[in-house]
Design a protein around this motif. Structure first.
Motif, mmCIF file in Angstrom:
data_model
loop_
_atom_site.group_PDB
_atom_site.id
_atom_site.type_symbol
_atom_site.label_atom_id
_atom_site.label_comp_id
_atom_site.label_asym_id
_atom_site.label_seq_id
_atom_site.Cartn_x
_atom_site.Cartn_y
_atom_site.Cartn_z
ATOM 1 N N HIS A 1 0.820 -1.227 0.000
ATOM 2 C CA HIS A 1 0.000 0.000 0.000
ATOM 3 C C HIS A 1 0.849 1.270 0.000
ATOM 4 O O HIS A 1 0.651 2.167 0.810
ATOM 5 N N ASN A 2 1.816 1.360 -0.915
ATOM 6 C CA ASN A 2 2.700 2.523 -1.052
ATOM 7 C C ASN A 2 3.476 2.834 0.230
ATOM 8 O O ASN A 2 3.728 3.997 0.548
ATOM 9 N N SER B 1 3.992 6.607 -5.459
ATOM 10 C CA SER B 1 3.579 5.455 -6.273
ATOM 11 C C SER B 1 4.768 4.939 -7.071
ATOM 12 O O SER B 1 5.354 5.661 -7.870
#
Length: 78
Positions: free
Chosen positions: A15-16, A37
């Motif tokens: 999740h980044n 990202s």
């Protein structure tokens, strides 16, 4: 380097975020880096390239007792 803080070889990407753990006087502390990202592969390469700097940043936060509510430390992306 603080002898009471030992960094584990357990970096993960989800999740980044990059996450790794440290043992601090027998307690596990999660170290979290919010990443822009990027692919998991790129994030892991970034961590490997800057691992020493992240460990130093985490060590300072732990020594200064700057913890999040959940007991983790939040590092600044380099």
């Amino acid at each position: 380097m603080n002898q009471g803080i030992l960094f584990n070889d357990d970096v993960n990407v989800a999740h980044n975020c990059l996450a790794f753990t440290a043992m601090v006087n027998g307690m596990m502390v999660k170290c979290i880096i919010a990443t822009p990202s990027m692919s998991d592969e790129a994030a892991l390469k970034h961590f490997k390239d800057h691992q020493f700097d992240y460990e130093m940043q985490a060590e300072q936060l732990i020594e200064d007792e700057i913890y999040e509510e959940d007991g983790s430390v939040l590092l600044t992306f380099l």
